[in-house]
Design a protein around this motif. Sequence first.
Motif, mmCIF file in Angstrom:
data_model
loop_
_atom_site.group_PDB
_atom_site.id
_atom_site.type_symbol
_atom_site.label_atom_id
_atom_site.label_comp_id
_atom_site.label_asym_id
_atom_site.label_seq_id
_atom_site.Cartn_x
_atom_site.Cartn_y
_atom_site.Cartn_z
ATOM 1 N N GLY A 185 0.818 -1.208 0.000
ATOM 2 C CA GLY A 185 0.000 0.000 0.000
ATOM 3 C C GLY A 185 0.847 1.251 0.000
ATOM 4 O O GLY A 185 2.078 1.196 -0.147
ATOM 5 N N ALA A 186 0.177 2.401 0.181
ATOM 6 C CA ALA A 186 0.875 3.686 0.182
ATOM 7 C C ALA A 186 0.450 4.586 1.332
ATOM 8 O O ALA A 186 1.283 5.229 1.952
ATOM 9 C CB ALA A 186 0.649 4.419 -1.150
ATOM 10 N N THR A 187 -0.847 4.645 1.623
ATOM 11 C CA THR A 187 -1.352 5.577 2.621
ATOM 12 C C THR A 187 -2.015 4.842 3.774
ATOM 13 O O THR A 187 -3.014 4.146 3.565
ATOM 14 C CB THR A 187 -2.403 6.523 1.995
ATOM 15 N N ASP A 188 -1.427 4.946 4.981
ATOM 16 C CA ASP A 188 -2.058 4.391 6.189
ATOM 17 C C ASP A 188 -2.516 2.957 5.954
ATOM 18 O O ASP A 188 -3.630 2.565 6.341
ATOM 19 C CB ASP A 188 -3.260 5.252 6.594
ATOM 20 N N PHE A 189 -1.677 2.137 5.343
ATOM 21 C CA PHE A 189 -2.194 0.877 4.811
ATOM 22 C C PHE A 189 -2.280 -0.262 5.823
ATOM 23 O O PHE A 189 -2.752 -1.347 5.505
ATOM 24 C CB PHE A 189 -1.500 0.452 3.514
#
Length: 336
Positions: A185-189
């Motif tokens: 993932g990339a954001t807050d994953f």
Amino acid sequence: MLPSIAFVLTLAASAVAAPTTLAPRAGRTSPPSGCLAVGGSGKYKTVQSAVDALSASSTAAQCIFIAKGTYKEQVYIKPLKSALTVYGETTDTSSYTGNTVTITQGKSQDDAPNNDETATLRAWTPNLKVYNINLVNTRGQGSQALALSAYADKQGYYGCQFKGYQDTILAQQGSQVYAKSYIEGATDFIFGQKAIAWFDGCSLGVLTASVGYITANGRDSDSNPSYYVINNSKIAAAPGNTVSAGAYYLGRPWRNFSRVVFQKTSMTNVINAAGWKVWNTDDPRTDKVTYAEYANTGDGSKGTRASFSKKLSAAVSPSTVLGSDYKSWVDAAYLS
């Protein structure tokens, strides 16, 4: 995460290898005795139809076997009175690399009322074990879109893959284990509010992004049990991605009692020297956080860490996080 706190980013990353080398175990190519069978020559053509056929009243353990293939559906497992094990066909049960089963869909909060209802797998039953299944949300950048929503106690995910962009795994409540798995993932994953979650021997693949965050723990008080520990794992750019040095942070606090530990984990230079980040400049949420590290290695483990984080003098043990009886429900063969 919730729409009001969404933070949208862009993407990038290079290859993530399995964190440890295990002796290969036998493949699993046919249904274990008593399991409902999905795909192949099985009775059920979709995963959800097999889930719907489970007994909601029996206390005897139940199981589902999924034959190799790609299943384009969203799966909801409601609370059951029995333990449940879901097996994916694989050539090697010891990790995710031999997986042949993928469940995929693309819901996001653009078309669902909350985080949970975007998830490829909505796991609401306790005493759940999932082996060798790839869970994918294809939505990509721009909205919260989960691969997994884990909403119950004593859940274990072994040799699985979880792929998304923003909010890949919602570890929301109960005690959970993720072992020998791949998380992307990339954001807050890796995020959630009340769960106790132990990640062991996992590969964390970060996507191309100008800035990214691996965890966003939402613990909101001293009495909230939530605690994420990432143990003996690896962090690197996801296969096929290019990530700038320092683009990623180990976590940022969704709530100000956020609690996360990374220990004995290899970190490439994708991790920023500060390690940890405030929620945002005007709302830092760092006054009560527990952000800590122990014996991490690699270029991403070096540098002057954020002032609100600390180094530990010893590793956190699984029993500290999961309780002394954790081996009664965890498949300890997958732990380091």
